[in-house]
Write a protein that holds these residues in place. Structure first.
Motif, mmCIF file in Angstrom:
data_model
loop_
_atom_site.group_PDB
_atom_site.id
_atom_site.type_symbol
_atom_site.label_atom_id
_atom_site.label_comp_id
_atom_site.label_asym_id
_atom_site.label_seq_id
_atom_site.Cartn_x
_atom_site.Cartn_y
_atom_site.Cartn_z
ATOM 1 N N HIS A 450 18.841 19.317 30.797
ATOM 2 C CA HIS A 450 17.456 19.001 30.427
ATOM 3 C C HIS A 450 16.785 18.048 31.408
ATOM 4 O O HIS A 450 15.770 17.434 31.069
ATOM 5 N N THR A 451 17.333 17.897 32.619
ATOM 6 C CA THR A 451 16.690 17.012 33.588
ATOM 7 C C THR A 451 16.036 17.833 34.693
ATOM 8 O O THR A 451 16.284 19.028 34.854
ATOM 9 N N ASP A 452 15.206 17.151 35.471
ATOM 10 C CA ASP A 452 14.529 17.838 36.568
ATOM 11 C C ASP A 452 15.440 18.029 37.780
ATOM 12 O O ASP A 452 14.997 18.543 38.811
ATOM 13 N N ASN A 453 16.702 17.652 37.665
ATOM 14 C CA ASN A 453 17.687 18.001 38.693
ATOM 15 C C ASN A 453 18.483 19.256 38.333
ATOM 16 O O ASN A 453 19.407 19.633 39.047
ATOM 17 N N ASP A 454 18.127 19.891 37.206
ATOM 18 C CA ASP A 454 18.715 21.186 36.847
ATOM 19 C C ASP A 454 17.937 22.266 37.590
ATOM 20 O O ASP A 454 17.034 22.892 37.059
ATOM 21 N N ARG A 455 18.312 22.455 38.853
ATOM 22 C CA ARG A 455 17.619 23.414 39.706
ATOM 23 C C ARG A 455 18.599 24.490 40.191
ATOM 24 O O ARG A 455 19.789 24.438 39.914
ATOM 25 N N ILE A 456 18.095 25.424 40.948
ATOM 26 C CA ILE A 456 18.872 26.613 41.301
ATOM 27 C C ILE A 456 20.119 26.274 42.123
ATOM 28 O O ILE A 456 21.099 27.030 42.127
ATOM 29 N N ASP A 457 20.119 25.122 42.792
ATOM 30 C CA ASP A 457 21.299 24.733 43.564
ATOM 31 C C ASP A 457 22.485 24.378 42.662
ATOM 32 O O ASP A 457 23.613 24.259 43.142
ATOM 33 N N LYS A 458 22.241 24.230 41.357
ATOM 34 C CA LYS A 458 23.325 23.941 40.403
ATOM 35 C C LYS A 458 23.862 25.214 39.748
ATOM 36 O O LYS A 458 24.699 25.139 38.851
ATOM 37 N N VAL A 459 23.340 26.377 40.169
ATOM 38 C CA VAL A 459 23.728 27.661 39.577
ATOM 39 C C VAL A 459 24.738 28.367 40.473
ATOM 40 O O VAL A 459 24.598 28.384 41.696
ATOM 41 N N SER A 460 25.759 28.953 39.863
ATOM 42 C CA SER A 460 26.804 29.682 40.583
ATOM 43 C C SER A 460 26.679 31.173 40.299
ATOM 44 O O SER A 460 26.742 31.603 39.149
ATOM 45 N N LYS A 461 26.543 31.958 41.357
ATOM 46 C CA LYS A 461 26.496 33.417 41.186
ATOM 47 C C LYS A 461 27.829 33.936 40.652
ATOM 48 O O LYS A 461 27.879 34.908 39.881
ATOM 49 N N THR A 462 28.907 33.287 41.024
ATOM 50 C CA THR A 462 30.228 33.692 40.527
ATOM 51 C C THR A 462 30.316 33.512 39.018
ATOM 52 O O THR A 462 30.848 34.367 38.304
ATOM 53 N N THR A 463 29.788 32.397 38.519
ATOM 54 C CA THR A 463 29.794 32.177 37.071
ATOM 55 C C THR A 463 28.916 33.202 36.366
ATOM 56 O O THR A 463 29.293 33.748 35.324
ATOM 57 N N LEU A 464 27.739 33.475 36.920
ATOM 58 C CA LEU A 464 26.860 34.497 36.348
ATOM 59 C C LEU A 464 27.592 35.834 36.244
ATOM 60 O O LEU A 464 27.506 36.532 35.232
ATOM 61 N N LYS A 465 28.318 36.167 37.293
ATOM 62 C CA LYS A 465 29.072 37.420 37.305
ATOM 63 C C LYS A 465 30.166 37.423 36.246
ATOM 64 O O LYS A 465 30.339 38.405 35.510
ATOM 65 N N ASN A 466 30.905 36.335 36.139
ATOM 66 C CA ASN A 466 32.001 36.278 35.163
ATOM 67 C C ASN A 466 31.496 36.393 33.726
ATOM 68 O O ASN A 466 32.075 37.114 32.910
ATOM 69 N N VAL A 467 30.418 35.680 33.428
ATOM 70 C CA VAL A 467 29.875 35.728 32.065
ATOM 71 C C VAL A 467 29.306 37.111 31.767
ATOM 72 O O VAL A 467 29.605 37.718 30.736
ATOM 73 N N GLY A 468 28.470 37.622 32.673
ATOM 74 C CA GLY A 468 27.854 38.923 32.447
ATOM 75 C C GLY A 468 28.864 40.045 32.379
ATOM 76 O O GLY A 468 28.768 40.947 31.529
ATOM 77 N N THR A 469 29.850 40.011 33.251
ATOM 78 C CA THR A 469 30.894 41.034 33.271
ATOM 79 C C THR A 469 31.650 41.069 31.951
ATOM 80 O O THR A 469 31.821 42.131 31.330
ATOM 81 N N THR A 470 32.106 39.911 31.516
ATOM 82 C CA THR A 470 32.919 39.863 30.300
ATOM 83 C C THR A 470 32.097 40.175 29.059
ATOM 84 O O THR A 470 32.582 40.829 28.128
ATOM 85 N N ALA A 471 30.854 39.707 29.045
ATOM 86 C CA ALA A 471 29.981 40.010 27.904
ATOM 87 C C ALA A 471 29.777 41.515 27.780
ATOM 88 O O ALA A 471 29.763 42.059 26.665
ATOM 89 N N LEU A 472 29.633 42.214 28.913
ATOM 90 C CA LEU A 472 29.457 43.668 28.870
ATOM 91 C C LEU A 472 30.739 44.378 28.439
ATOM 92 O O LEU A 472 30.695 45.334 27.655
ATOM 93 N N ILE A 473 31.870 43.925 28.947
ATOM 94 C CA ILE A 473 33.152 44.525 28.543
ATOM 95 C C ILE A 473 33.315 44.420 27.032
ATOM 96 O O ILE A 473 33.677 45.392 26.357
ATOM 97 N N ALA A 474 33.040 43.244 26.500
ATOM 98 C CA ALA A 474 33.160 43.036 25.055
ATOM 99 C C ALA A 474 32.153 43.886 24.296
ATOM 100 O O ALA A 474 32.481 44.503 23.274
ATOM 101 N N ALA A 475 30.910 43.920 24.795
ATOM 102 C CA ALA A 475 29.861 44.691 24.108
ATOM 103 C C ALA A 475 30.194 46.170 24.069
ATOM 104 O O ALA A 475 30.065 46.816 23.014
ATOM 105 N N TYR A 476 30.622 46.719 25.187
ATOM 106 C CA TYR A 476 30.939 48.152 25.234
ATOM 107 C C TYR A 476 32.081 48.485 24.272
ATOM 108 O O TYR A 476 32.093 49.545 23.643
#
Length: 575
Positions: A450-476
């Motif tokens: 919730h701070t103004d230092n929560d910017r895109i440099d704190k985001v990991s594409k690898t984490t996005l991939k892991n969450v999205g991948t597993t969420a889809l596996i579970a959903a399917y």
């Protein structure tokens, strides 16, 4: 000419057949491999990059641009606007529009200076959270006023703050009435970053704050960073301090937008799984990442369907809107639709670069006994949770099913996956209130939450991939669940139940040795036994013929009953 045409058709058919032969249909044996290969995280990251540029409140420019960005990407993926769709369209979306009861708000610019000093104390260009939500603009030339430091908030009524700027180390919302309405202060400047933000390390962070929407006084509030707070206090220690404050905001009538994308099931379209990702919030991880992951999940599913690699039997829905409000409306406004929502999952803060933010990926479980007796490896986060009661429990297989899927991805990707007892506060809550099984995917603790230092440099594409991948596996898996899947989930649930009872047995022995009562420990063991026995029965809802799995459920229940009885007898021996 005719011979050439025949030859062309034969070559075309051969090409199509070869192309189709290279496409692998998703199955239980290959779904993890295929989705891991296909889900890159690129669309999720690029979407998060677009959304996080804006300070998003429902109805404002950034929120609405995010909605239409999602719509644009959905159309690229083959989704059809619902009003233009036919019965044969599997991929559809709609944008729901409703008038806003209150005006929307957006920050534009602000600057705060200590008079007599050349440099600025705070400026919007580097601290976009400094203006409290619902603040009005100052006059164009700004406001100059003396600062009154209120150390004891209970004594603010005894101070003369009229025409002054009230400074306090608390929430501006909490002192708004006493400072502005009653005290006639010209404005408020506050500091209250919690310790988990590590403010003495992250000295420029400001956690966003709000004040009541006041159409009469039309006042403003400024939130400070640790560094700014220290400078202001140092100035006050030297004597009278005057601040020059300029604030520019926009407050205007608007409409509320919600976007819903449906991937229609082929056999049981009325049944559905819903992923909800809220757009409002000012940050990148919170929650541009949830928006991005949901969009890539929807787009990749559309690709699989177009290529005839996957066909969901039940409907898959993605919902983007205002946190809790949009989801609550979705599960309340149509009772028939809500009746057939089998699962709801909240995607919130799902892309963290944990080396920078701290914390870990977490599955916040549906209410289970760990939300009553939190011990052992079960721990509440710094966000916090209140102790629950047995009647608030939500026994279901969803907790352990998702934990198992995410642990598998954790091993595969060398990725840390954790859990926490139910705490609430996100889009899983409206589902649970309607007795729809639901969990939250998120990260905590995040030192930039919730701070103004929560910017895109704190985001990991690898984490996005892991969450999205597993969420889809579970959903399917859930969307196409049959007898085989139900029995597999039941077996996994039984294993989890045995493991849990053994862990609680160890904790109970420790507790008794530390002087805790035997009756409390028996209550805990019994609560977990009951929770799992009721969870076993929920697996029968995975397919139409419940009788097929009833015998297996009874066997699992008897096993857990037997184990819990043995544990209780052992505890009684030790007492």
């Amino acid at each position: 000419m005719f011979k050439k045409l025949i030859l062309f058709l034969l070559i075309s058919i051969l090409f199509i057949n070869c192309k189709n032969a290279s496409i692998t249909v998703l199955s239980s044996s290959n779904v993890a491999d295929i989705i891991n290969n296909e889900f890159t995280g690129d669309l999720a990251f690029n979407t998060a990059s677009f959304v996080e540029k804006y300070w998003r409140v429902v109805g404002n420019t950034g929120f609405n641009k995010s909605i239409y960005k999602i719509a644009e990407e959905l159309e690229k993926s083959g989704f059809v606007l619902e009003e233009n769709a036919t019965e044969n369209d599997i991929l559809t979306y709609r944008i729901e529009k409703r008038p806003l009861k209150n005006p929307t708000w957006e920050s534009v610019n602000a600057i705060v200076k200590i008079e007599g000093k050349n440099d600025t104390l705070l400026q919007h260009a580097t601290n976009r959270n400094m203006i409290a939500l619902n603040s009005y603009s100052t006059p164009k030339d700004g406001v100059s006023a003396e600062v009154i430091y209120v150390r004891d908030l209970e004594k603010i009524a005894d101070l003369d703050v009229k025409g002054k700027i009230v400074f306090a180390e608390t929430s501006p919302y909490g002192i708004y009435k006493s400072a502005i309405i009653e005290g006639k202060a010209v404005g408020i400047i506050t500091y209250n970053n919690p310790s988990y933000l590590q403010p003495e390390k992250n000295t420029t962070s400001i956690q966003f704050r709000s004040i009541p929407l006041d159409t009469v006084n039309k006042s403003w509030a400024i939130a400070m960073s640790f560094a700014a707070k220290e400078r202001l206090k140092a100035s006050l220690e030297k004597g009278k301090t005057t601040l020059k404050v300029r604030v520019k905001t926009n407050i205007y009538s608007s409409e509320e937008l919600t976007i819903v994308a449906d991937i229609k099931g082929s056999e049981m379209p009325e049944e559905r799984l819903v992923f909800s990702a809220h757009i409002q919030e000012p940050g990148a991880n919170d929650n541009a990442t949830g928006v991005g992951v949901a969009l890539e999940m929807a787009s990749l599913t559309a690709k699989f369907i177009r290529q005839q690699q996957y066909e969901p039997k039940r409907t898959l829905t993605f919902l983007w809107g205002d946190e809790i409000i949009s989801t609550q409306r979705y599960v309340q406004e149509d009772s028939i639709r809500a009746k057939y929502i089998n699962w709801g999952i909240s995607l919130d803060m799902v892309g963290e670069d944990t080396e920078k933010t701290g914390g870990t990926f977490l599955i916040e479980k549906m209410p289970d006994p760990s939300a009553i007796w939190t011990r052992g490896n079960d721990k509440h986060t710094e966000w916090g949770g209140s102790k629950m009661k047995l009647e608030q429990m939500k026994p279901h297989y969803l907790n352990d099913f998702l934990i198992d899927k995410f642990k598998q991805q954790g091993k595969r990707a060398n990725w840390i996956v954790g859990t926490n007892p139910f705490e609430g506060g996100s889009d899983h809550v409206p589902f649970l209130r309607q007795n729809i099984p639901s969990v939250l995917f998120w990260h905590f603790t995040d030192q930039f939450y919730h701070t103004d230092n929560d910017r895109i440099d704190k985001v990991s594409k690898t984490t996005l991939k892991n969450v999205g991948t597993t969420a889809l596996i579970a959903a399917y898996t859930l969307l196409n669940a049959d007898k085989k899947v139900a029995k597999s989930i039941l077996l996994n649930l039984e294993t989890a139940a045995v493991s849990r009872l053994n862990k609680e047995f160890k904790q109970s022995k420790i507790a008794i040795n530390n002087g805790d009562s035997l009756s409390t420990q028996i209550e805990i063991i019994t609560a977990w036994k009951d929770w799992y026995q009721k969870s076993f029965t929920t697996t029968s809802g995975l397919f139409s013929d419940e009788k097929v799995i009833n015998n297996d459920i009874e066997k699992s229940q008897k096993l857990i009953d037997s184990i819990s009885s043995v544990i209780i007898k052992e505890l009684q021996k030790k007492n």
